[in-house]
Design a protein around this motif. Sequence first.
Motif, PDB file in Angstrom:
ATOM      1  N   ILE A  72       0.835  -1.204   0.000  1.00  0.00           N
ATOM      2  CA  ILE A  72       0.000   0.000   0.000  1.00  0.00           C
ATOM      3  C   ILE A  72       0.867   1.251   0.000  1.00  0.00           C
ATOM      4  O   ILE A  72       0.359   2.361   0.177  1.00  0.00           O
ATOM      5  CB  ILE A  72      -0.964   0.020   1.214  1.00  0.00           C
ATOM      6  N   GLY A  73       2.180   1.052  -0.195  1.00  0.00           N
ATOM      7  CA  GLY A  73       3.114   2.170  -0.190  1.00  0.00           C
ATOM      8  C   GLY A  73       3.631   2.488  -1.574  1.00  0.00           C
ATOM      9  O   GLY A  73       2.889   2.414  -2.571  1.00  0.00           O
ATOM     10  N   ASP A  74       4.884   2.849  -1.661  1.00  0.00           N
ATOM     11  CA  ASP A  74       5.491   3.268  -2.919  1.00  0.00           C
ATOM     12  C   ASP A  74       5.323   2.191  -4.001  1.00  0.00           C
ATOM     13  O   ASP A  74       5.628   1.015  -3.778  1.00  0.00           O
ATOM     14  CB  ASP A  74       6.979   3.551  -2.699  1.00  0.00           C
ATOM     15  N   GLY A  75       4.795   2.602  -5.139  1.00  0.00           N
ATOM     16  CA  GLY A  75       4.579   1.686  -6.250  1.00  0.00           C
ATOM     17  C   GLY A  75       3.255   0.949  -6.219  1.00  0.00           C
ATOM     18  O   GLY A  75       2.940   0.213  -7.160  1.00  0.00           O
ATOM     19  N   ALA A  76       2.464   1.129  -5.169  1.00  0.00           N
ATOM     20  CA  ALA A  76       1.190   0.418  -5.040  1.00  0.00           C
ATOM     21  C   ALA A  76       0.128   1.003  -5.961  1.00  0.00           C
ATOM     22  O   ALA A  76       0.131   2.197  -6.281  1.00  0.00           O
ATOM     23  CB  ALA A  76       0.696   0.449  -3.602  1.00  0.00           C
ATOM     24  N   VAL A  77      -0.800   0.148  -6.364  1.00  0.00           N
ATOM     25  CA  VAL A  77      -2.000   0.558  -7.092  1.00  0.00           C
ATOM     26  C   VAL A  77      -3.185   0.309  -6.167  1.00  0.00           C
ATOM     27  O   VAL A  77      -3.434  -0.830  -5.763  1.00  0.00           O
ATOM     28  CB  VAL A  77      -2.169  -0.235  -8.399  1.00  0.00           C
ATOM     29  N   ILE A  78      -3.891   1.371  -5.801  1.00  0.00           N
ATOM     30  CA  ILE A  78      -4.959   1.278  -4.810  1.00  0.00           C
ATOM     31  C   ILE A  78      -6.290   1.656  -5.450  1.00  0.00           C
ATOM     32  O   ILE A  78      -6.416   2.694  -6.106  1.00  0.00           O
ATOM     33  CB  ILE A  78      -4.693   2.209  -3.610  1.00  0.00           C
ATOM     34  N   ALA A  79      -7.295   0.823  -5.238  1.00  0.00           N
ATOM     35  CA  ALA A  79      -8.645   1.080  -5.751  1.00  0.00           C
ATOM     36  C   ALA A  79      -9.469   1.814  -4.703  1.00  0.00           C
ATOM     37  O   ALA A  79      -9.369   1.544  -3.510  1.00  0.00           O
ATOM     38  CB  ALA A  79      -9.328  -0.239  -6.116  1.00  0.00           C
ATOM     39  N   ALA A  80     -10.290   2.750  -5.173  1.00  0.00           N
ATOM     40  CA  ALA A  80     -11.220   3.467  -4.293  1.00  0.00           C
ATOM     41  C   ALA A  80     -12.409   3.936  -5.118  1.00  0.00           C
ATOM     42  O   ALA A  80     -12.296   4.107  -6.338  1.00  0.00           O
ATOM     43  CB  ALA A  80     -10.536   4.662  -3.633  1.00  0.00           C
ATOM     44  N   GLN A  81     -13.532   4.114  -4.465  1.00  0.00           N
ATOM     45  CA  GLN A  81     -14.717   4.590  -5.183  1.00  0.00           C
ATOM     46  C   GLN A  81     -14.532   6.057  -5.548  1.00  0.00           C
ATOM     47  O   GLN A  81     -14.091   6.870  -4.740  1.00  0.00           O
ATOM     48  CB  GLN A  81     -15.982   4.418  -4.349  1.00  0.00           C
ATOM     49  N   THR A  82     -14.869   6.387  -6.772  1.00  0.00           N
ATOM     50  CA  THR A  82     -14.673   7.748  -7.253  1.00  0.00           C
ATOM     51  C   THR A  82     -15.445   8.752  -6.414  1.00  0.00           C
ATOM     52  O   THR A  82     -16.568   8.492  -5.960  1.00  0.00           O
ATOM     53  CB  THR A  82     -15.100   7.869  -8.734  1.00  0.00           C
ATOM     54  N   GLY A  83     -14.830   9.904  -6.164  1.00  0.00           N
ATOM     55  CA  GLY A  83     -15.493  10.965  -5.435  1.00  0.00           C
ATOM     56  C   GLY A  83     -15.609  10.740  -3.954  1.00  0.00           C
ATOM     57  O   GLY A  83     -16.385  11.415  -3.293  1.00  0.00           O
ATOM     58  N   THR A  84     -14.855   9.809  -3.377  1.00  0.00           N
ATOM     59  CA  THR A  84     -14.932   9.557  -1.945  1.00  0.00           C
ATOM     60  C   THR A  84     -13.754  10.186  -1.224  1.00  0.00           C
ATOM     61  O   THR A  84     -12.740  10.540  -1.822  1.00  0.00           O
ATOM     62  CB  THR A  84     -14.948   8.045  -1.639  1.00  0.00           C
ATOM     63  N   ILE A  85     -13.911  10.297   0.088  1.00  0.00           N
ATOM     64  CA  ILE A  85     -12.832  10.834   0.897  1.00  0.00           C
ATOM     65  C   ILE A  85     -11.605   9.943   0.817  1.00  0.00           C
ATOM     66  O   ILE A  85     -10.461  10.411   0.886  1.00  0.00           O
ATOM     67  CB  ILE A  85     -13.314  11.016   2.359  1.00  0.00           C
ATOM     68  N   GLN A  86     -11.818   8.647   0.628  1.00  0.00           N
ATOM     69  CA  GLN A  86     -10.696   7.716   0.507  1.00  0.00           C
ATOM     70  C   GLN A  86      -9.956   7.921  -0.815  1.00  0.00           C
ATOM     71  O   GLN A  86      -8.723   7.865  -0.853  1.00  0.00           O
ATOM     72  CB  GLN A  86     -11.185   6.274   0.637  1.00  0.00           C
ATOM     73  N   ALA A  87     -10.679   8.168  -1.897  1.00  0.00           N
ATOM     74  CA  ALA A  87     -10.032   8.431  -3.176  1.00  0.00           C
ATOM     75  C   ALA A  87      -9.188   9.691  -3.104  1.00  0.00           C
ATOM     76  O   ALA A  87      -8.067   9.747  -3.632  1.00  0.00           O
ATOM     77  CB  ALA A  87     -11.067   8.540  -4.294  1.00  0.00           C
ATOM     78  N   GLY A  88      -9.712  10.719  -2.437  1.00  0.00           N
ATOM     79  CA  GLY A  88      -8.956  11.945  -2.274  1.00  0.00           C
ATOM     80  C   GLY A  88      -7.678  11.744  -1.485  1.00  0.00           C
ATOM     81  O   GLY A  88      -6.632  12.325  -1.797  1.00  0.00           O
ATOM     82  N   TYR A  89      -7.765  10.897  -0.462  1.00  0.00           N
ATOM     83  CA  TYR A  89      -6.590  10.614   0.363  1.00  0.00           C
ATOM     84  C   TYR A  89      -5.520   9.877  -0.448  1.00  0.00           C
ATOM     85  O   TYR A  89      -4.336  10.242  -0.408  1.00  0.00           O
ATOM     86  CB  TYR A  89      -7.013   9.775   1.573  1.00  0.00           C
ATOM     87  N   ILE A  90      -5.916   8.851  -1.177  1.00  0.00           N
ATOM     88  CA  ILE A  90      -4.957   8.073  -1.964  1.00  0.00           C
ATOM     89  C   ILE A  90      -4.308   8.943  -3.035  1.00  0.00           C
ATOM     90  O   ILE A  90      -3.103   8.821  -3.323  1.00  0.00           O
ATOM     91  CB  ILE A  90      -5.634   6.842  -2.598  1.00  0.00           C
ATOM     92  N   ALA A  91      -5.093   9.837  -3.631  1.00  0.00           N
ATOM     93  CA  ALA A  91      -4.560  10.698  -4.688  1.00  0.00           C
ATOM     94  C   ALA A  91      -3.425  11.578  -4.193  1.00  0.00           C
ATOM     95  O   ALA A  91      -2.589  12.022  -4.986  1.00  0.00           O
ATOM     96  CB  ALA A  91      -5.682  11.566  -5.264  1.00  0.00           C
ATOM     97  N   GLU A  92      -3.380  11.817  -2.887  1.00  0.00           N
ATOM     98  CA  GLU A  92      -2.351  12.684  -2.316  1.00  0.00           C
ATOM     99  C   GLU A  92      -1.117  11.917  -1.841  1.00  0.00           C
ATOM    100  O   GLU A  92      -0.143  12.524  -1.400  1.00  0.00           O
ATOM    101  CB  GLU A  92      -2.934  13.475  -1.140  1.00  0.00           C
ATOM    102  N   GLN A  93      -1.148  10.580  -1.927  1.00  0.00           N
ATOM    103  CA  GLN A  93      -0.035   9.791  -1.434  1.00  0.00           C
ATOM    104  C   GLN A  93       1.058   9.651  -2.499  1.00  0.00           C
ATOM    105  O   GLN A  93       0.785   9.168  -3.597  1.00  0.00           O
ATOM    106  CB  GLN A  93      -0.517   8.401  -0.989  1.00  0.00           C
ATOM    107  N   PRO A  94       2.286  10.079  -2.204  1.00  0.00           N
ATOM    108  CA  PRO A  94       3.354  10.001  -3.199  1.00  0.00           C
ATOM    109  C   PRO A  94       3.699   8.561  -3.560  1.00  0.00           C
ATOM    110  O   PRO A  94       3.725   7.683  -2.699  1.00  0.00           O
ATOM    111  CB  PRO A  94       4.537  10.688  -2.501  1.00  0.00           C
ATOM    112  N   GLY A  95       3.908   8.323  -4.830  1.00  0.00           N
ATOM    113  CA  GLY A  95       4.317   7.007  -5.295  1.00  0.00           C
ATOM    114  C   GLY A  95       3.205   5.992  -5.394  1.00  0.00           C
ATOM    115  O   GLY A  95       3.454   4.820  -5.706  1.00  0.00           O
ATOM    116  N   VAL A  96       1.970   6.399  -5.126  1.00  0.00           N
ATOM    117  CA  VAL A  96       0.830   5.485  -5.154  1.00  0.00           C
ATOM    118  C   VAL A  96      -0.088   5.851  -6.320  1.00  0.00           C
ATOM    119  O   VAL A  96      -0.384   7.027  -6.546  1.00  0.00           O
ATOM    120  CB  VAL A  96       0.046   5.535  -3.830  1.00  0.00           C
TER     121      VAL A  96
END
Length: 247
Positions: free
Chosen positions: A126-150
């Motif tokens: 779930i760190g550098d180089g990871a591909v993470i799925a999240a539902q579009t428009g959710t608070i979780q998607a916004g969080y993942i979008a801000e994580q470097p290398g993800v």
Amino acid sequence: MKKLLLATALAAFGTGAVTGAMAQDVVRIGTEGAYEPYNYIDQATGKLTGYEIELGTELCKRAGLTCEFVQNAWDSIIPNLQSGNYDIIMAGMSITDERKQMIDFTENYIPPASSAYVGLTADANIGDGAVIAAQTGTIQAGYIAEQPGVTLLEYATPDETVAAVKNGEADAVFADKDYLAPIAGDSGGALVLLADEVQLGGGVGGGMRKSDTELRAKFDEAIKSMKADGTLNTMITKWFGPEAALF
């Protein structure tokens, strides 16, 4: 809990929303119907069920209101509130400062809770180089979008995010722990709830048009009464289990 992206909802902000919900005979509650245990379709009956369906029914009873539920896709749930298609959103929606620029919220009826990851193994990346799925428009998607290398993969529905992990498109899915924990538990070991948890948002509340102050006051009073007499905690425990965060 979910968070609609600001740009999407602002696009509909000036569309001439219908106001004055209290003048209507029926108060309409918009919900997604696809986010168990908050709100979902009972496969046996084909009807909406879940925590927010039971809660909304009780709140309307306490407020002396006649209510009905309206099912709406998540990605247009705020624009359709603004357009007057319903009067309150009860759809696992996080209370956030970003959303407060567009709509108001009732008292929270779920306290701030954890978001979590589910992968195929306990050591899923779930760190550098990871591909993470999240539902579009959710608070979780916004969080993942801000994580470097993800890399964020967004999907329209929560079911699709879980499917992305199962079929190898994503290393993990990031969503509400309350949503993911039962899925992992029922998977027979095929999916694993990771130990990493993140606190996001200010709890879940009902989203309302800023003009509907009288209606919001009625819902706030009903929510406060359920907090005071303990019935809200009882309902949370019923739907989310004994380890759920309570008021």
